[in-house]
Design a protein around this motif. Structure first.
Motif, mmCIF file in Angstrom:
data_model
loop_
_atom_site.group_PDB
_atom_site.id
_atom_site.type_symbol
_atom_site.label_atom_id
_atom_site.label_comp_id
_atom_site.label_asym_id
_atom_site.label_seq_id
_atom_site.Cartn_x
_atom_site.Cartn_y
_atom_site.Cartn_z
ATOM 1 N N HIS A 69 0.774 -7.079 1.596
ATOM 2 C CA HIS A 69 0.475 -6.400 2.839
ATOM 3 C C HIS A 69 1.310 -5.142 3.052
ATOM 4 O O HIS A 69 0.800 -4.096 3.479
ATOM 5 N N ALA A 70 2.588 -5.218 2.710
ATOM 6 C CA ALA A 70 3.487 -4.082 2.904
ATOM 7 C C ALA A 70 3.023 -2.889 2.076
ATOM 8 O O ALA A 70 3.011 -1.742 2.550
ATOM 9 N N GLU A 71 2.661 -3.161 0.845
ATOM 10 C CA GLU A 71 2.182 -2.112 -0.051
ATOM 11 C C GLU A 71 0.864 -1.526 0.462
ATOM 12 O O GLU A 71 0.639 -0.321 0.425
ATOM 13 N N TRP A 72 0.025 -2.406 0.966
ATOM 14 C CA TRP A 72 -1.279 -1.985 1.475
ATOM 15 C C TRP A 72 -1.157 -0.964 2.589
ATOM 16 O O TRP A 72 -1.905 0.021 2.641
ATOM 17 N N GLU A 73 -0.213 -1.176 3.460
ATOM 18 C CA GLU A 73 -0.053 -0.262 4.600
ATOM 19 C C GLU A 73 0.195 1.166 4.137
ATOM 20 O O GLU A 73 -0.335 2.119 4.718
ATOM 21 N N LYS A 74 0.991 1.315 3.083
ATOM 22 C CA LYS A 74 1.257 2.657 2.547
ATOM 23 C C LYS A 74 -0.027 3.275 2.021
ATOM 24 O O LYS A 74 -0.348 4.431 2.317
ATOM 25 N N VAL A 75 -0.745 2.499 1.221
ATOM 26 C CA VAL A 75 -1.989 2.994 0.625
ATOM 27 C C VAL A 75 -2.980 3.377 1.719
ATOM 28 O O VAL A 75 -3.578 4.456 1.691
ATOM 29 N N ARG A 76 -3.132 2.500 2.684
ATOM 30 C CA ARG A 76 -4.086 2.718 3.772
ATOM 31 C C ARG A 76 -3.781 4.009 4.523
ATOM 32 O O ARG A 76 -4.673 4.823 4.770
ATOM 33 N N ASP A 77 -2.500 4.204 4.838
ATOM 34 C CA ASP A 77 -2.135 5.392 5.608
ATOM 35 C C ASP A 77 -2.397 6.675 4.826
ATOM 36 O O ASP A 77 -2.847 7.677 5.387
ATOM 37 N N GLN A 78 -2.116 6.631 3.524
ATOM 38 C CA GLN A 78 -2.402 7.790 2.677
ATOM 39 C C GLN A 78 -3.885 8.110 2.679
ATOM 40 O O GLN A 78 -4.297 9.271 2.817
ATOM 41 N N VAL A 79 -4.690 7.069 2.525
ATOM 42 C CA VAL A 79 -6.137 7.257 2.408
ATOM 43 C C VAL A 79 -6.731 7.717 3.735
ATOM 44 O O VAL A 79 -7.578 8.610 3.780
#
Lengths: 148, 148
Positions: B51-61
DNA sequence: TGAAATCGTGGGAATAAGTGGGAATAACTG
DNA sequence: CAGTTATTCCCACTTATTCCCACGATTTCA
């Protein structure tokens, strides 16, 4: 620094005895932690890295931008397949079944010392490679100046 | 840091057991909260983020301007499809049915540890990728300098 | 040349992990 | 509001993995 080729038998359980000549070297280089991956450039061949060496390779490969398809393929074959193994009491390591089948490695195999890593070939694939000589048209600029 | 490939079976209910080797890592990295999306670059493949990693990816996208079609496609496949899952008592997560069918993942699948995320492939798609070696003509400039 | 030691190989048993099914609960639809 | 369907949780079984022991072959040293 590993060198030399050794005939190896892989048993039904997928176990493979590290040649005694390498045992001490491996123990010293990486506290017996080896990492197995695919050789991304050759089929029928697996790579075996001492753990310390593997970390360098992994970081290089992970650093490649994954928008390019080639990079993703490389990351998949190296990082995505990397299995850490440690020898058992008899100095044998266990090859992951998926990699054994994908590389077509059965009972008879060949272990090559390749400097900082090992290469594990199926006997057939290895023989085919050895039988095949290097043609003049393949000589690269870097090779041209070699004194062999 | 996840690495290695594991053969996985997905049962009729769409459940998938996280390999024990990863259980603790996942629990530590994201308190067992995983996010499943499509791999926008490869069909027959899903991504699993802590989940933590996902948040970074999501915000970038999400930050990409959505006037461009490519950006919208990326946002659709990643953010639009993101499903949060948590393992049950037996350490299994439930794949959303829509994503299972869209990626063509049936009973036999392969889970790849790819550094900060996982990739889930159908067995066929994965085998096809692995069998395909990287040819000399595909080598990118970034790859040319690699010391493997 | 013989004896001992070491290395390689195979098999078996204990343990852990993976897999499937069933029942209870919750959600959704008519 | 009731019936039906989907989801979740739990238990049990089967399969795989790991560790350990033993035999056989080969080598080395006395």
């Amino acid at each position: 620094m590993f060198q030399g080729e050794t005939a190896i038998t892989v048993d039904d359980k997928g176990r493979l005895a590290i040649p005694t000549a390498y045992r001490e070297l491996v123990a010293g280089a990486c506290a017996n932690r080896l990492v197995i991956t695919y050789n991304p450039f050759e089929s029928g061949c697996l790579w075996l890295f001492p753990h310390a060496e593997w970390e360098k390779v992994r970081d290089q490969v992970n650093a490649l931008p994954s928008v390019k398809a080639v990079h993703r393929a490389l990351q998949m074959k190296l990082v995505g397949a990397a299995a850490m193994v440690e020898p058992d009491g008899a100095g044998r390591i266990l090859l992951p079944g998926s990699q054994r089948t994908a590389a077509g490695i059965e009972k008879k195999a060949v272990l090559l010392g390749m400097g900082s890593k090992f290469e594990l070939w199926s006997e057939q694939a290895h023989l085919a490679k050895i039988r095949q000589t290097i043609g003049e048209d393949e000589i690269s600029d870097d090779m041209a100046d070699l004194r062999l």
